[in-house]
Design an enzyme around this catalytic site. Structure first.
Site, short mmCIF file in Angstrom:
data_model
loop_
_atom_site.label_atom_id
_atom_site.label_comp_id
_atom_site.label_asym_id
_atom_site.label_seq_id
_atom_site.Cartn_x
_atom_site.Cartn_y
_atom_site.Cartn_z
N SER A 152 0.87 -1.18 0.00
CA SER A 152 0.00 0.00 0.00
C SER A 152 0.91 1.23 0.00
O SER A 152 2.08 1.13 0.38
CB SER A 152 -0.85 -0.01 1.27
OG SER A 152 -1.47 1.24 1.48
N TYR A 165 -2.09 -1.00 10.24
CA TYR A 165 -2.16 -1.35 8.81
C TYR A 165 -0.90 -0.87 8.09
O TYR A 165 -0.27 -1.62 7.35
CB TYR A 165 -3.42 -0.73 8.21
CG TYR A 165 -3.61 -0.99 6.73
CD1 TYR A 165 -4.16 -2.19 6.28
CD2 TYR A 165 -3.26 -0.02 5.78
CE1 TYR A 165 -4.35 -2.42 4.92
CE2 TYR A 165 -3.45 -0.25 4.41
CZ TYR A 165 -4.00 -1.44 3.99
OH TYR A 165 -4.18 -1.67 2.64
P1 NDP Z 1 -11.54 -6.37 0.50
O1 NDP Z 1 -11.82 -6.09 1.94
O2 NDP Z 1 -12.52 -5.97 -0.53
O3 NDP Z 1 -11.20 -7.92 0.31
C1 NDP Z 1 -10.29 -8.52 1.18
C2 NDP Z 1 -10.29 -10.02 0.97
O4 NDP Z 1 -9.45 -10.59 1.98
C3 NDP Z 1 -11.68 -10.62 1.13
O5 NDP Z 1 -11.85 -11.66 0.19
C4 NDP Z 1 -11.64 -11.15 2.55
O6 NDP Z 1 -12.45 -12.27 2.77
C5 NDP Z 1 -10.19 -11.58 2.67
N1 NDP Z 1 -9.82 -11.66 4.08
C6 NDP Z 1 -9.89 -10.69 5.02
N2 NDP Z 1 -9.57 -11.19 6.22
C7 NDP Z 1 -9.30 -12.50 6.02
C8 NDP Z 1 -8.95 -13.57 6.89
N3 NDP Z 1 -8.85 -13.40 8.21
N4 NDP Z 1 -8.74 -14.80 6.37
C9 NDP Z 1 -8.89 -15.00 5.04
N5 NDP Z 1 -9.24 -14.05 4.17
C10 NDP Z 1 -9.45 -12.81 4.67
O7 NDP Z 1 -10.12 -5.70 0.24
P2 NDP Z 1 -9.43 -5.18 -1.11
O8 NDP Z 1 -9.78 -6.06 -2.23
O9 NDP Z 1 -9.63 -3.73 -1.18
O10 NDP Z 1 -7.88 -5.38 -0.71
C11 NDP Z 1 -7.06 -6.40 -1.23
C12 NDP Z 1 -5.64 -6.08 -0.84
O11 NDP Z 1 -5.23 -4.85 -1.42
C13 NDP Z 1 -5.41 -5.93 0.66
O12 NDP Z 1 -4.18 -6.53 1.01
C14 NDP Z 1 -5.38 -4.44 0.87
O13 NDP Z 1 -4.61 -4.09 2.00
C15 NDP Z 1 -4.71 -4.00 -0.42
N6 NDP Z 1 -4.95 -2.60 -0.80
C16 NDP Z 1 -6.21 -2.20 -1.20
C17 NDP Z 1 -6.44 -0.90 -1.59
C18 NDP Z 1 -7.80 -0.42 -2.03
O14 NDP Z 1 -7.94 0.79 -2.29
N7 NDP Z 1 -8.80 -1.27 -2.15
C19 NDP Z 1 -5.35 0.09 -1.60
C20 NDP Z 1 -4.08 -0.42 -1.16
C21 NDP Z 1 -3.91 -1.72 -0.79
P3 NDP Z 1 -14.04 -12.11 3.02
O15 NDP Z 1 -14.59 -11.72 1.69
O16 NDP Z 1 -14.45 -13.46 3.44
O17 NDP Z 1 -14.21 -11.05 4.05
#
Ligand code: NDP
Length: 253
Positions: A152, A165
């Site tokens: 990020s 985070y």
């Molecule tokens: P979302 O919250 O939309 O999706 C996150 C995913 O991770 C979901 O599928 C969720 O599962 C899964 N997840 C969360 N906790 C767990 C857990 N304990 N065990 C297994 N799976 C888990 O996030 P994004 O798609 O936005 O983010 C994806 C990545 O990109 C992350 O690493 C985030 O930090 C990074 N990021 C995102 C940005 C953005 O603007 N969106 C910007 C910068 C970085 P479930 O659906 O079951 O909850």
């Protein structure tokens, strides 16, 4: 990124995506399948993984596997078990996208609870480490493996209130650099992606008041995700890439 992948870029490649049930991970899994890869979909909500699995089948993709694992509570033994089970079903892994992440509380360091600190570190750092360690033997069976971590902009420059985070994403960048050095003479490259502000649930929690229509969608940022999993990035390792290089970090204006 202006990248035009060949339609069969990921043919014969087997790729594991964490957090594959939603957001960027879901889109990456579907995109990799469209470009020919066989997928291992890992996440905590089985129904979401099954929906992605069905969507891949509907698109005519190779049959995918699902692994339900809660990274908040997982252990080294469980991760090893996941890898051992996978080894009975697939010959190798050509790519792993560590995408699952936990945002935690947006709050000043002074107010962060130990529990929240621990949870964010557990999902974003500890579980990512344990899963990587367990999956390395399968990745090293590929003649061109790609290990991709998700960072990020707050993992490169600290920002007030982004607490655990931000620190977890600095750790992610560090993990990537250490592994890239360790495997630089092997067939395994290790890199980070910073997606940049992208229209997902996590983004909406972090910036509830911004206009989400001004954000790129997960589909918009897929060129970099494809580039790093295909052979065009074969020589790249130890690098941190921006999916939206010209974007200013922070809320969409
Ligand atoms: P979302 O919250 O939309 O999706 C996150 C995913 O991770 C979901 O599928 C969720 O599962 C899964 N997840 C969360 N906790 C767990 C857990 N304990 N065990 C297994 N799976 C888990 O996030 P994004 O798609 O936005 O983010 C994806 C990545 O990109 C992350 O690493 C985030 O930090 C990074 N990021 C995102 C940005 C953005 O603007 N969106 C910007 C910068 C970085 P479930 O659906 O079951 O909850």
């Amino acid at each position: 990124m202006h990248y035009q992948p060949k339609h069969d870029l990921l043919e014969q490649r087997i790729i594991l995506v964490t957090g594959a049930g939603d957001g960027i991970g879901r889109e990456a899994a579907l995109t990799y399948a469209k470009f020919g890869a066989q997928l291992v979909l890992l996440g905590r909500t089985e129904s979401k993984l099954r929906a992605v699995q069905s969507e891949i089948a509907r698109l005519g993709g190779a049959p995918s596997f699902t692994v339900t694992l809660d990274l908040l509570h997982t252990t080294q033994e469980q991760c090893k078990q996941v890898a051992d089970d996978l080894a009975t079903q697939i010959p190798r892994l050509d790519g792993v996208l560590h995408n699952a992440g936990l945002l935690g509380d947006i709050a000043p360091m002074a107010d962060l609870s130990m529990e929240m600190w621990h949870d964010v570190m557990q999902v974003n750092v500890n579980a990512t480490f344990m899963l990587t360690q367990a999956l390395l033997p399968l990745l090293l069976k590929s003649n061109s493996g790609s290990l991709v971590f998700t960072s990020s902009s707050v993992g490169r420059t600290g920002r007030a209130n982004w607490g655990a985070y931000a620190v977890s994403k600095f750790a992610t960048e560090g993990m990537m650099q250490v592994l890239a050095e360790e495997y630089k003479s092997r067939h395994l490259r290790v890199n980070c992606i910073n997606p940049g502000g992208t229209r997902t649930q996590m983004r909406a929690s972090a910036f509830p008041n911004e206009d989400k229509n001004k954000l790129k969608t997960p589909a918009d940022i897929m060129p970099l995700y494809l580039y790093l999993m295909g052979d065009d990035s074969r020589r790249k390792t130890g690098m941190s890439f921006d999916a939206q290089p010209n974007r200013k970090p922070g809320a969409a204006e």
